[in-house]
Write a protein that holds these residues in place. Structure first.
Motif, mmCIF file in Angstrom:
data_model
loop_
_atom_site.group_PDB
_atom_site.id
_atom_site.type_symbol
_atom_site.label_atom_id
_atom_site.label_comp_id
_atom_site.label_asym_id
_atom_site.label_seq_id
_atom_site.Cartn_x
_atom_site.Cartn_y
_atom_site.Cartn_z
ATOM 1 N N GLN A 233 2.910 -10.116 -11.535
ATOM 2 C CA GLN A 233 2.028 -11.078 -11.194
ATOM 3 C C GLN A 233 0.580 -10.586 -11.185
ATOM 4 N N GLY A 234 0.506 -9.226 -11.164
ATOM 5 C CA GLY A 234 -0.813 -8.682 -11.321
ATOM 6 C C GLY A 234 -1.498 -8.528 -9.685
ATOM 7 N N LEU A 235 -0.629 -8.692 -8.829
ATOM 8 C CA LEU A 235 -0.968 -8.411 -7.459
ATOM 9 C C LEU A 235 -0.898 -7.151 -6.921
ATOM 10 N N SER A 236 -2.287 -6.754 -6.084
ATOM 11 C CA SER A 236 -1.907 -5.687 -5.305
ATOM 12 C C SER A 236 -1.075 -5.380 -4.097
ATOM 13 N N ALA A 237 -0.458 -4.311 -4.066
ATOM 14 C CA ALA A 237 0.652 -4.378 -2.975
ATOM 15 C C ALA A 237 1.061 -3.135 -2.405
ATOM 16 N N LYS A 238 1.212 -2.788 -1.218
ATOM 17 C CA LYS A 238 1.602 -1.588 -0.662
ATOM 18 C C LYS A 238 3.047 -1.889 -0.076
ATOM 19 N N ARG A 239 3.800 -0.695 0.049
ATOM 20 C CA ARG A 239 5.056 -0.663 1.093
ATOM 21 C C ARG A 239 4.567 -0.436 2.448
ATOM 22 N N MET A 240 5.242 -1.196 3.378
ATOM 23 C CA MET A 240 4.539 -0.870 4.825
ATOM 24 C C MET A 240 5.736 -1.503 5.929
ATOM 25 N N PRO A 241 5.813 -0.839 7.115
ATOM 26 C CA PRO A 241 6.770 -1.407 8.052
ATOM 27 C C PRO A 241 6.083 -2.682 8.805
ATOM 28 N N SER A 242 6.954 -3.544 9.456
ATOM 29 C CA SER A 242 6.173 -4.582 10.168
ATOM 30 C C SER A 242 6.319 -3.906 11.563
ATOM 31 N N GLY A 243 4.881 -4.468 12.247
ATOM 32 C CA GLY A 243 4.783 -3.985 13.505
ATOM 33 C C GLY A 243 5.490 -5.125 14.535
#
Lengths: 426, 426
Positions: free
Chosen positions: A361-371
């Protein structure tokens, strides 16, 4: 799979409809924050919670979703699949809020799941597997501690009667509030309780606001959530002796407030963390008799301790009781662990599906844990599980000032629609 | 005057009747303490408070005492004197209790005054001056802070509307509770408000349990109270920012609980007193939103500070605000003084009358200051004022375990009867 699986469904996600529904939900328990922000106070199993559930059921009914409710009050809206007998894909979150909460925490994940299912429906896409929109009971723990009762019972993590005796601020027992709720919702079809009384789901996906500052700070659209840090909750109860504030010599007192101050001071030292990763919070205090001129007889205070590293969580969490007992001077002490969730890692099946959808979908994303912790945590042992984050303004949450824009929320719902289409055909 | 002025009246004091009346009163708001002791929770201006007042009025009516009530709800039962136009002698105390209070604090002073007047009546003794049994509204400050509102308004120490906006734990305003009370008691004759709207009394005597350990420890019957230590009450309000306990880094928080701990720690240092005379108490704490996983946005806590020496009271009390402000790290702070009573010295006319009565009755007694404050404090500028103490078991008060024996209380009432006979003929 490098491209959008269900482009019509993604296109059918309506930014306006989703936003309007969130604003409709936000009327149920509307409050105004100290800074004038419009917030929400919607306690679980309250009349407001029931109104919110009825609103959701009505929206679902308009596209043929069938509601059902289990013994913990967890609410499901089911879209059937094209093949009989397959396990469903679940998507949702919770509808209760913090006492001074925002308009997005929890409720967006439920409304987004409905939006995604509705978009699939409007795009004429039927998946092989059923999809169920789920609203878990009491995720917040704001009225009845701990949170995540609905998902914990669903997952068989705790027996469903575990919290019957827990009371809210007015002395109402959770068991009684739940019984009343089920009686008032008796017209809804009743289903078995999760994996305790039924099969495992095929997958679980939860959309949620980040509740932290990272996505906003880095200008990203989507958080591909890799897991959740561990949480341990404790209740400390100090019992001293009430006495007259004017006559009782300070040296003879058994003052529960003073022992609380000693205990928190010692805990602050135990929980010191120069890396600022550890989260240690004392946020609920109840004093009795709580009269300015009667020395406090009892104090109850909570500890909320979180860390992504299991070793730290275990070592420092296990030291809490001894630290409190060494710190107090005059009171009797009990320390009870009320909630213990180890750090959880999400499944690549889901995280990769989220990553693919964002990329397509052309979205910027990153892998991250949930706080923060989430109901998703308890689904991890049951089935491939994952979460989708969208940015939170300034990272503010559990506060009326909590905000994500209509556009940010629509991007999240579009990723969810694609992920659901993919998983429910898997 | 070395002998009993009114031996028949002293003999007519009934240990049994007084005790039975106290036990009757103790049913109104009966609670059970942690150790099983029978205590009382009778908030001021509550239905229980009204029941207690009606009971008293009924007992007084049986011997011809006429009730009246003023704008603050202070209740008076009047025995006329033999000479017209003389100022009355007042005797009494209060009928409200602490939230987890005992069966004697306050109420005994009212019942003892009635017992003394009844004994005079039964002995056929008519005094020159009227005697009025008084029950002051809201001495404890347990429901609405501060305490002593009724006597403060009577004495003109504060205007009667001063506390209209003060709210109880349920958000009910004192002004509204008082208006409701006066409407419900509209059948009682209304009188002008104390010295604001009428003449000064001739004298005021208050019987009270010691609420401290001295008389019991020294094996004495009667405390000849020489005065009351000074009291200063403050409210500290800390305003930070609520945040999610799982996501908000500790370094970025404005945590009102943590600033409260810093403030109390600093105040403990300010209030250190190796002689153990100074009384410093933090006993009421309100946290918002008071949810275990939302960082505290606001904390309100009370300070109760007392000392018999005006210089210490002034110097350390005036340092409280600066101490709190220097200690907190992240919150906005307001410190408001809610109550300020300088040390008060009682009049020799009354203390000597108490000493004479005790001596004439063969009771052991000592001169002592009061550690607690009392309505008597506000009578000091108006007229000769004094108090009579009886022993408190282990010095325990503001607690269901509070206890004085029927015999000890009867001794106190006998001294009071003689003192009233003397003062009301003076």
């Amino acid at each position: 799979m490098g491209r959008t699986v269900a482009p019509n469904a993604v296109a059918a996600v309506s930014e306006q409809r989703q936003w309007d529904r969130l604003m409709e939900m936000a009327k149920l328990g509307a409050i105004t924050g100290a800074d004038g922000s419009p917030g929400v106070n919607r306690p679980c199993l309250s009349p407001l919670d029931r109104e919110a559930r009825r609103l959701l059921i009505g929206w679902g009914a308009a596209i043929g979703l069938r509601p059902s409710i289990d013994a913990l009050g967890n609410l499901f809206l089911r879209q059937e699949g094209t093949e009989r007998g397959l396990a469903p894909v679940l998507a949702g979150s919770h509808m209760d809020s913090q006492p001074a909460g925002g308009r997005f925490d929890g409720i967006w994940g439920v409304v987004a799941a409905l939006e995604a299912v509705q978009a699939l429906h409007e795009a004429g896409i039927r998946t092989r597997r059923p999809i169920e929109v789920v609203a878990w009971t009491n995720e917040e723990g704001g009225r009845f501690a701990p949170g995540c009762m609905g998902s914990m019972a669903y997952a068989g993590f705790r027996p469903p009667q575990s919290w019957d005796a827990v009371t809210d601020g007015e002395g109402i027992r959770f068991g009684d509030a739940l019984r009343e709720h089920l009686a008032l919702e008796a017209d809804l079809p009743r289903r078995g309780l999760g994996v305790v009384e039924g099969p495992k789901p095929h997958a679980y996906v939860e959309a949620h606001i980040e509740q932290g500052p990272i996505l906003e700070k880095e200008g990203l659209d989507i958080g591909i959530v890799t897991g959740i840090q561990g949480s341990r909750w404790f209740l400390v109860e100090l019992t001293g002796e009430s006495a007259h504030a004017g006559t009782a010599p300070v040296s003879t007192r058994r003052d529960a407030v003073q022992d609380m101050v000693r205990a928190i001071t010692a805990l602050n030292a135990l929980m010191e963390d120069p890396t600022d990763v550890l989260r240690f919070t004392v946020a609920r205090i109840e004093v009795a008799p709580n009269s300015s001129n009667s020395v406090a007889e009892t104090v109850r205070f909570t500890i909320d301790f979180r860390h992504p590293d299991k070793a730290v969580l275990t070592e420092r969490g296990d030291a809490i009781e001894a630290t409190v007992k060494a710190a107090v001077r005059t009171c009797d002490v009990t320390v009870t662990e009320r909630f213990h969730a180890l750090p959880a890692a999400f499944a690549p099946e889901v995280t990769e599906a989220v990553a693919r959808a964002a990329a397509a979908q052309g979205l910027s994303a990153k892998r991250m844990p949930s706080g923060a912790f989430h109901d998703a945590q308890f689904m991890v042992p049951l089935c491939p599980t994952g979460m989708i984050f969208v940015p939170s303004r300034k990272g503010i949450s559990h506060n009326p000032a909590e905000y994500s824009s209509p556009e940010q929320l629509a991007k999240g719902a579009r990723v969810l629609a694609q992920v659901l289409a993919e998983l429910a055909n898997g």
